[in-house]
Design an enzyme around this catalytic site. Structure first.
Site, PDB file in Angstrom:
ATOM      1  CE1 TYR A  99       0.766  -6.394 -16.741  1.00 49.62           C
ATOM      2  CE2 TYR A  99       3.039  -6.896 -16.112  1.00 49.62           C
ATOM      3  CZ  TYR A  99       1.867  -7.234 -16.765  1.00 49.62           C
ATOM      4  OH  TYR A  99       1.792  -8.436 -17.411  1.00 49.62           O
ATOM      5  CD1 TRP A 104      -1.736  -0.271 -17.019  1.00 50.60           C
ATOM      6  CD2 TRP A 104      -1.979  -1.905 -18.540  1.00 50.60           C
ATOM      7  NE1 TRP A 104      -1.978  -1.434 -16.357  1.00 50.60           N
ATOM      8  CE2 TRP A 104      -2.116  -2.458 -17.258  1.00 50.60           C
ATOM      9  CE3 TRP A 104      -2.071  -2.742 -19.648  1.00 50.60           C
ATOM     10  CZ2 TRP A 104      -2.368  -3.815 -17.043  1.00 50.60           C
ATOM     11  CZ3 TRP A 104      -2.315  -4.073 -19.462  1.00 50.60           C
ATOM     12  CH2 TRP A 104      -2.472  -4.606 -18.167  1.00 50.60           C
ATOM     13  CG  ASP A 150       5.653  -8.014 -19.011  1.00 53.73           C
ATOM     14  OD1 ASP A 150       6.153  -7.106 -19.711  1.00 53.73           O
ATOM     15  OD2 ASP A 150       4.537  -8.519 -19.254  1.00 53.73           O
ATOM     16  CD  GLU A 174       2.296 -14.834 -20.347  1.00 54.71           C
ATOM     17  OE1 GLU A 174       2.273 -14.439 -21.536  1.00 54.71           O
ATOM     18  OE2 GLU A 174       2.076 -14.082 -19.385  1.00 54.71           O
ATOM     19  CG  HIS A 180       2.894  -4.424 -19.220  1.00 56.72           C
ATOM     20  ND1 HIS A 180       1.845  -3.608 -19.527  1.00 56.72           N
ATOM     21  CD2 HIS A 180       2.467  -5.698 -19.441  1.00 56.72           C
ATOM     22  CE1 HIS A 180       0.814  -4.357 -19.908  1.00 56.72           C
ATOM     23  NE2 HIS A 180       1.173  -5.623 -19.883  1.00 56.72           N
ATOM     24  CD  GLU A 201       6.501 -10.209 -21.422  1.00 61.65           C
ATOM     25  OE1 GLU A 201       6.785 -11.134 -20.619  1.00 61.65           O
ATOM     26  OE2 GLU A 201       5.334  -9.922 -21.723  1.00 61.65           O
ATOM     27  CD  GLU A 214       2.165  -8.735 -23.670  1.00 62.78           C
ATOM     28  OE1 GLU A 214       2.759  -9.648 -23.083  1.00 62.78           O
ATOM     29  OE2 GLU A 214       1.417  -7.930 -23.101  1.00 62.78           O
ATOM     30  NE  ARG A 270       5.843 -12.090 -24.025  1.00 65.18           N
ATOM     31  CZ  ARG A 270       4.938 -12.861 -23.432  1.00 65.18           C
ATOM     32  NH1 ARG A 270       5.083 -14.164 -23.408  1.00 65.18           N
ATOM     33  NH2 ARG A 270       3.894 -12.331 -22.827  1.00 65.18           N
ATOM     34  NE  ARG A 292       4.734 -11.738 -15.421  1.00 59.60           N
ATOM     35  CZ  ARG A 292       3.768 -10.913 -15.854  1.00 59.60           C
ATOM     36  NH1 ARG A 292       3.702 -10.599 -17.139  1.00 59.60           N
ATOM     37  NH2 ARG A 292       2.879 -10.427 -15.033  1.00 59.60           N
TER      38      ARG A 292
HETATM   39  C1  GCO Z   1       1.790 -10.902 -20.196  1.00 55.06           C
HETATM   40  C2  GCO Z   1       0.984  -9.709 -20.538  1.00 55.06           C
HETATM   41  C3  GCO Z   1      -0.385  -9.598 -19.935  1.00 55.06           C
HETATM   42  C4  GCO Z   1      -1.119  -8.480 -20.663  1.00 55.06           C
HETATM   43  C5  GCO Z   1      -2.522  -8.843 -20.958  1.00 55.06           C
HETATM   44  C6  GCO Z   1      -3.213  -7.771 -21.758  1.00 55.06           C
HETATM   45  O1  GCO Z   1       2.983 -10.833 -20.365  1.00 55.06           O
HETATM   46  O2  GCO Z   1       1.189 -11.895 -19.821  1.00 55.06           O
HETATM   47  O3  GCO Z   1       1.744  -8.538 -20.479  1.00 55.06           O
HETATM   48  O4  GCO Z   1      -0.355  -9.443 -18.556  1.00 55.06           O
HETATM   49  O5  GCO Z   1      -1.073  -7.298 -19.942  1.00 55.06           O
HETATM   50  O6  GCO Z   1      -2.507 -10.059 -21.626  1.00 55.06           O
HETATM   51  O7  GCO Z   1      -4.371  -8.223 -22.353  1.00 55.06           O
HETATM   52 MG    MG Z   2       3.697  -9.081 -21.183  1.00 60.88          MG
END
Ligand code: GCO
Ligand code: MG
Length: 402
Positions: free
Chosen positions: A159, A402, A210, A339, A212, A236, A262, A283, A147
Site C-alpha cells: 500500500y 486493503w 498510514d 492531507e 491502512h 493513521e 477517512e 480524518r 507521510r
Molecule cells: C490516505 C488514504 C488513501 C486511500 C484512498 C482510497 O490516507 O490518503 O488512505 O490513500 O487509500 O483515498 O480511496
Molecule cells: Mg489513509
C-alpha cells in the site's frame, strides 16, 4: 433565489471524478464533489435519480434545512453513497451562498482562525533508502509534514508504493488487482524505516504513517510503542475501525498519536472514539462525511474532547473537495493538519482553483464561494473509465483488509 436544476459531470482526467453543478435562477452556480473511489456511478445514480428532482425550486441559502431534508427526510440514513451525494449538494449550496454574498466560504464559517493551513505530503519508495530520499525531496519543496511509506522486503506490492515511477494512485483502471500482505514482515520493517528517517533527517520534520486498517488492536499497540522514540505526528488507521472499543486497547499501550476516519461517513462512526478520547485526529473528509454542514458539527464535537481535525485529502478528493476542506480548515479552532496529495496536470487543467501551496501550508484564496471551477469542455475530453482500488490477500490467500 431558486434552484433551477443540477447536473452531474463525470470525468476521468487520469482518475475518475464526479462533480455536481447546481444552477440557480440568478445565474449563479455552485459545485460539489461527489467522488466515491471505485463506486462513482452509484453516487451519480443516487443524485440524478433520487436527490436532484427534490432540489428543484428550493432556496439554495437553506443549507441546514436541505441537509436535514436529505438525511432525516429519506428515512434511510448514512452509508458512503448516501452521504457522498448529500455532501455534494451541501458543498454546492455553500459555494452558491458565498458567491451570492460575495465572500469566501471561510467567512461564513467563522472567519480566519489562522493565517495558513499546515499540510502533509506523501513520500513513498520501494525501500527505506528511496523513501528517505523522497522525504528529503518533499522537505526541499518546503513541506513541514510528510507521510512516509515504503515497500516491504519480501512482498511484491505494498500500500502506498507506486508500481512504476509515476506518483502513487491507488485506483487502477479495469477490474480490481490483488495485493499480497504479511503482518509479520510489515511489523518488522516499519520501525526501521522511521529510525532511518530520524537518523538522516533529524527531529524537526513532522513524520506521519498510514497503517491502512491492517493490524489487530494488540499488533497496533506494539507498533505504536515501537514508534514512540521517533515521535510521529500520527499513526493513521491502525485497525479497521468498525470496532470502536478496539481503540481502548491501543490507547492503553502507546502514546503515539492516532488518526482515524477517512472511511467514516457520519459523526456516529466516530462518536465513541472522540467521547472516550481514544483518538487524536479525526480524518473525515467533507465529501465522504456529509458535507460542510456535517463536518463543521463533527469538528465542533471533536473540540470538546481535544480531538483535532486532519482531513483526508488523497487524490480521489477532487479539487472541489480540496477547496472546501481548506475553507473549513482555516475557519475552525481545532484544525490539526490537512492531507495534500498532488493532482496530476490534466486534473489541474479541468478544475481551475484559487487555492495554492506556499512554504509548507495551503491557502483557500479569497474568491467568493469555494474558489474552484470546472471547465466542462476539458472534462468532456476525459470520459469515465472503470477503475477500482485493489483487493488484498494474505500470503496464504485469505482475503484481508486493503
Ligand atoms: C490516505 C488514504 C488513501 C486511500 C484512498 C482510497 O490516507 O490518503 O488512505 O490513500 O487509500 O483515498 O480511496
Ligand atoms: Mg489513509
Amino acid at each position: 433565489m431558486k434552484i433551477l436544476g443540477a447536473k452531474v459531470i463525470v470525468c476521468s482526467p487520469g482518475r475518475n471524478f464526479v462533480t455536481l453543478k447546481i444552477e440557480t435562477d440568478e445565474g449563479i452556480y455552485g459545485l460539489g464533489d461527489a467522488t466515491l473511489n471505485g463506486r462513482e456511478l452509484a453516487v451519480v445514480s443516487y443524485l440524478e435519480d433520487h436527490l436532484v428532482p427534490c432540489l428543484i425550486g428550493r432556496d439554495p441559502f437553506q443549507t441546514e434545512d436541505i441537509w436535514h431534508y436529505f438525511y432525516r427526510g429519506a428515512y434511510w440514513r448514512r452509508g458512503p453513497v448516501t452521504m457522498t451525494a448529500i455532501a455534494a449538494i451541501d458543498m454546492a449550496l455553500w459555494d452558491i451562498k458565498g458567491k451570492a454574498l460575495g465572500v469566501p466560504v471561510y467567512n461564513l464559517l467563522g472567519g480566519k482562525s489562522r493565517n495558513s493551513v499546515l499540510v502533509y505530503a506523501h513520500a513513498t519508495g520501494r525501500d527505506i533508502g528511496e523513501t528517505v530520499d523522497e522525504v528529503e525531496r518533499y522537505r526541499q519543496k518546503g513541506y513541514l509534514a510528510i507521510r512516509a511509506q515504503s515497500g516491504i522486503p519480501g512482498l511484491a506490492s505494498t500500500y502506498g508504493v507506486p508500481k512504476d515511477q509515476k506518483y502513487y494512485e491507488p485506483a487502477e483502471r479495469g477490474l480490481p488487482s490483488e495485493s499480497l500482505w504479511s503482518t509479520e514482515k510489515y511489523l518488522r520493517h516499519v520501525p526501521k524505516l522511521f529510525e532511518a528517517l530520524r537518523n538522516t533527517l533529524g527531529d524537526d520534520l513532522h513524520l506521519l504513517h498510514d497503517v491502512h486498517h491492517r493490524l489487530t488492536p494488540i499488533q497496533a499497540a506494539r507498533l505504536g510503542k515501537e514508534l514512540e522514540p521517533f515521535h510521529l505526528f500520527w499513526m493513521e488507521d491502525p485497525v479497521a475501525a468498525e470496532l470502536q472499543d478496539g481503540f481502548r486497547l491501543i490507547r492503553q499501550h502507546t502514546t503515539t498519536p492516532l488518526a482515524v476516519g477517512e472511511v467514516f461517513n457520519s459523526i456516529w462512526d466516530a462518536e465513541q472514539l472522540m467521547r472516550e478520547q481514544l483518538i487524536d485526529y479525526l480524518r473525515m473528509s467533507i465529501v465522504h462525511g456529509g458535507g460542510i454542514t456535517a463536518m463543521k458539527k463533527a469538528a465542533d464535537f471533536a473540540a470538546l474532547y481535544h480531538v483535532q481535525t486532519g482531513a483526508h485529502g488523497a487524490s480521489d478528493m477532487s479539487p472541489v473537495c480540496m477547496g472546501a476542506a481548506l475553507h473549513l480548515d482555516l475557519a475552525i479552532n481545532n484544525f490539526g493538519i490537512q492531507e495534500h496529495m498532488l493532482h496530476n496536470a490534466q486534473t489541474e487543467e479541468t478544475f481551475p482553483h484559487a487555492y495554492f501551496f506556499r512554504d509548507g501550508s495551503m491557502y483557500p484564496g479569497d474568491e467568493p464561494g469555494l474558489g474552484v471551477d470546472i471547465k466542462e469542455d476539458v472534462a468532456a475530453r476525459f470520459p469515465y473509465e472503470r477503475a477500482y482500488l485493489p483487493v488484498n490477500r494474505k500470503e496464504d490467500g485469505t482475503l484481508f483488509h486493503w
